[in-house]
Design an enzyme around this catalytic site. Sequence first.
Site, PDB file in Angstrom:
ATOM      1  N   SER A   1      44.684  19.106  30.748  1.00 59.60           N
ATOM      2  CA  SER A   1      46.223  19.879  30.543  1.00 59.60           C
ATOM      3  C   SER A   1      46.855  19.306  29.419  1.00 59.60           C
ATOM      4  O   SER A   1      46.980  17.907  29.183  1.00 59.60           O
ATOM      5  CB  SER A   1      47.036  19.980  31.417  1.00 59.60           C
ATOM      6  N   LYS A   2      47.189  19.939  28.196  1.00 57.56           N
ATOM      7  CA  LYS A   2      47.795  19.567  27.184  1.00 57.56           C
ATOM      8  C   LYS A   2      49.411  19.510  27.543  1.00 57.56           C
ATOM      9  O   LYS A   2      50.112  19.130  26.616  1.00 57.56           O
ATOM     10  CB  LYS A   2      47.439  20.422  25.767  1.00 57.56           C
TER      11      LYS A   2
ATOM     12  N   LYS B   1      49.055  29.099  41.252  1.00 63.57           N
ATOM     13  CA  LYS B   1      50.127  30.134  40.687  1.00 63.57           C
ATOM     14  C   LYS B   1      50.621  31.095  41.833  1.00 63.57           C
ATOM     15  O   LYS B   1      51.817  31.277  41.665  1.00 63.57           O
ATOM     16  CB  LYS B   1      49.809  31.029  39.509  1.00 63.57           C
TER      17      LYS B   1
ATOM     18  N   ASP C   1      54.108  32.917  31.260  1.00 65.27           N
ATOM     19  CA  ASP C   1      52.947  33.153  30.508  1.00 65.27           C
ATOM     20  C   ASP C   1      53.189  34.641  29.679  1.00 65.27           C
ATOM     21  O   ASP C   1      52.534  34.414  28.385  1.00 65.27           O
ATOM     22  CB  ASP C   1      51.840  33.387  31.635  1.00 65.27           C
TER      23      ASP C   1
ATOM     24  N   ARG D   1      35.830  44.245  35.145  1.00 64.57           N
ATOM     25  CA  ARG D   1      34.721  44.371  35.826  1.00 64.57           C
ATOM     26  C   ARG D   1      34.749  44.903  37.333  1.00 64.57           C
ATOM     27  O   ARG D   1      34.006  45.885  37.656  1.00 64.57           O
ATOM     28  CB  ARG D   1      33.932  42.759  36.146  1.00 64.57           C
TER      29      ARG D   1
ATOM     30  N   GLY E   1      43.849  31.406  22.539  1.00 66.62           N
ATOM     31  CA  GLY E   1      45.213  31.300  23.157  1.00 66.62           C
ATOM     32  C   GLY E   1      46.089  29.953  23.063  1.00 66.62           C
ATOM     33  O   GLY E   1      47.290  29.724  23.810  1.00 66.62           O
TER      34      GLY E   1
HETATM   35  P1  NDP Z   1      41.652  34.870  37.349  1.00 70.28           P
HETATM   36  O1  NDP Z   1      40.480  34.188  37.847  1.00 70.28           O
HETATM   37  O2  NDP Z   1      42.674  35.237  38.022  1.00 70.28           O
HETATM   38  O3  NDP Z   1      40.896  36.311  36.504  1.00 70.28           O
HETATM   39  C1  NDP Z   1      39.731  36.269  35.859  1.00 70.28           C
HETATM   40  C2  NDP Z   1      39.418  37.766  35.342  1.00 70.28           C
HETATM   41  O4  NDP Z   1      38.188  37.668  34.511  1.00 70.28           O
HETATM   42  C3  NDP Z   1      38.962  38.936  36.435  1.00 70.28           C
HETATM   43  O5  NDP Z   1      39.543  40.047  35.826  1.00 70.28           O
HETATM   44  C4  NDP Z   1      37.493  38.781  36.405  1.00 70.28           C
HETATM   45  O6  NDP Z   1      37.093  40.128  36.978  1.00 70.28           O
HETATM   46  C5  NDP Z   1      37.269  38.741  34.998  1.00 70.28           C
HETATM   47  N1  NDP Z   1      35.852  38.066  34.977  1.00 70.28           N
HETATM   48  C6  NDP Z   1      35.295  36.990  35.254  1.00 70.28           C
HETATM   49  N2  NDP Z   1      34.092  36.662  34.762  1.00 70.28           N
HETATM   50  C7  NDP Z   1      33.639  37.793  34.122  1.00 70.28           C
HETATM   51  C8  NDP Z   1      32.428  38.318  33.419  1.00 70.28           C
HETATM   52  N3  NDP Z   1      31.593  37.444  33.316  1.00 70.28           N
HETATM   53  N4  NDP Z   1      32.698  39.433  32.861  1.00 70.28           N
HETATM   54  C9  NDP Z   1      33.757  40.279  32.794  1.00 70.28           C
HETATM   55  N5  NDP Z   1      34.751  39.905  33.694  1.00 70.28           N
HETATM   56  C10 NDP Z   1      34.963  38.667  34.154  1.00 70.28           C
HETATM   57  O7  NDP Z   1      41.924  34.214  36.090  1.00 70.28           O
HETATM   58  P2  NDP Z   1      43.384  34.178  35.140  1.00 70.28           P
HETATM   59  O8  NDP Z   1      43.950  35.521  34.757  1.00 70.28           O
HETATM   60  O9  NDP Z   1      44.166  33.068  35.808  1.00 70.28           O
HETATM   61  O10 NDP Z   1      42.711  33.671  33.712  1.00 70.28           O
HETATM   62  C11 NDP Z   1      42.227  34.232  32.615  1.00 70.28           C
HETATM   63  C12 NDP Z   1      42.062  33.664  31.285  1.00 70.28           C
HETATM   64  O11 NDP Z   1      43.096  33.337  30.654  1.00 70.28           O
HETATM   65  C13 NDP Z   1      41.295  32.208  31.537  1.00 70.28           C
HETATM   66  O12 NDP Z   1      40.183  32.159  30.525  1.00 70.28           O
HETATM   67  C14 NDP Z   1      42.315  31.129  31.193  1.00 70.28           C
HETATM   68  O13 NDP Z   1      41.799  29.880  30.682  1.00 70.28           O
HETATM   69  C15 NDP Z   1      43.184  31.831  30.320  1.00 70.28           C
HETATM   70  N6  NDP Z   1      44.703  31.456  30.386  1.00 70.28           N
HETATM   71  C16 NDP Z   1      45.136  30.955  29.294  1.00 70.28           C
HETATM   72  C17 NDP Z   1      46.725  30.657  29.078  1.00 70.28           C
HETATM   73  C18 NDP Z   1      47.208  30.118  27.787  1.00 70.28           C
HETATM   74  O14 NDP Z   1      48.258  29.709  27.858  1.00 70.28           O
HETATM   75  N7  NDP Z   1      46.498  30.508  26.575  1.00 70.28           N
HETATM   76  C19 NDP Z   1      47.606  30.733  30.231  1.00 70.28           C
HETATM   77  C20 NDP Z   1      46.878  31.238  31.410  1.00 70.28           C
HETATM   78  C21 NDP Z   1      45.280  31.613  31.352  1.00 70.28           C
HETATM   79  P3  NDP Z   1      36.850  40.630  38.363  1.00 70.28           P
HETATM   80  O15 NDP Z   1      38.360  41.059  38.775  1.00 70.28           O
HETATM   81  O16 NDP Z   1      35.803  41.769  38.454  1.00 70.28           O
HETATM   82  O17 NDP Z   1      36.479  39.333  39.139  1.00 70.28           O
END
Ligand code: NDP
Length: 277
Positions: free
Chosen positions: A15-16, A66, A102, A152, A239
């Site tokens: 974490s940063k 969360k 967020d 998905r 991000g």
């Molecule tokens: P979640 O685990 O809650 O959700 C993951 C999502 O990704 C689901 O919709 C899932 O689909 C989908 N998914 C996972 N693998 C695949 C794949 N191979 N192909 C297509 N869809 C896929 O994660 P979060 O919502 O918590 O986080 C999402 C992203 O946001 C992460 O990369 C995280 O690092 C980033 N993030 C960045 C922040 C920032 O400040 N920049 C803050 C918070 C998060 P399904 O429903 O079908 O499983």
Amino acid sequence: MADRYAVIGNPVAHSKSPEIHAEFAHQTGQDLVYVRLAAPREGFLAEVKRFRERGGRGLNVTVPFKEEAFRACSRLSDRAKFAEAVNTLSFEGEAVVGNNTDGVGFVRDLEKNLGCPLVGRRVLLMGAGGTARGILMPMISRAPAMVAIANRTRERAQALAQKFGLFGRVEAAGYDELAGRQFDIVVNSTSASLSGELPPLPEGLFAEGALAYEMMYGKGYTPFLEFARAQGAARVSDGIGMLVEQAAESFFIWRGVRPDTAPVVTRLMLEDGVVPR
Ligand code: NDP
């Protein structure tokens, strides 16, 4: 003694947030200490309790806690209620107050830092996880023309479209239904990039002048950002700005002061893996 804050998660070593909050504190003359707190998967509440007992004033909550944080609060902001997830805890006497920064962080990065207003834009949001849920309401409140959610697991996108469709034009779409459509802003809030994967996007998705936004950061040009560049997206961003903006909003909630985010984003841009804007 300086007020104590921390980011709690598992894993949390990457974490940063401690560096970001240290810069904010230095900039604004606030006397605080901000550290990383690693909690075992089954030990979130016990760790929070220990931190409070030692005089902790607030916590940022990250993966995978969360939702658990949301359930543990005695009071919730509207943003947290809509997101059904909490990334910012404030300890106020006996009360545990939950917020979610967020979404507002994402919108500020988009509109203020990247100069890309949402009003009137066609937005494609990929993913229906915790982060997608958190950004939907702040995004809709900026009056985009429409938001399509592709996921998905289609039912999850449908559930979000149903919930947030009460507040704006929000629809669910399968990836296979996107062919022939164009968007001004395409946001990847899936975790697909973590495993080097790309959701099955059709060609021709990016409208003229379109922005591709990858929520993940620190991994360079992800398959999504590579795809966007190859498909002629006018701009791409990761991000990192959202990370700084959500931290600034937490800082404001805790300290009542708004730090200047621009120098912090600029400094982080120099780090390995951050995509130039
Ligand atoms: P979640 O685990 O809650 O959700 C993951 C999502 O990704 C689901 O919709 C899932 O689909 C989908 N998914 C996972 N693998 C695949 C794949 N191979 N192909 C297509 N869809 C896929 O994660 P979060 O919502 O918590 O986080 C999402 C992203 O946001 C992460 O990369 C995280 O690092 C980033 N993030 C960045 C922040 C920032 O400040 N920049 C803050 C918070 C998060 P399904 O429903 O079908 O499983």
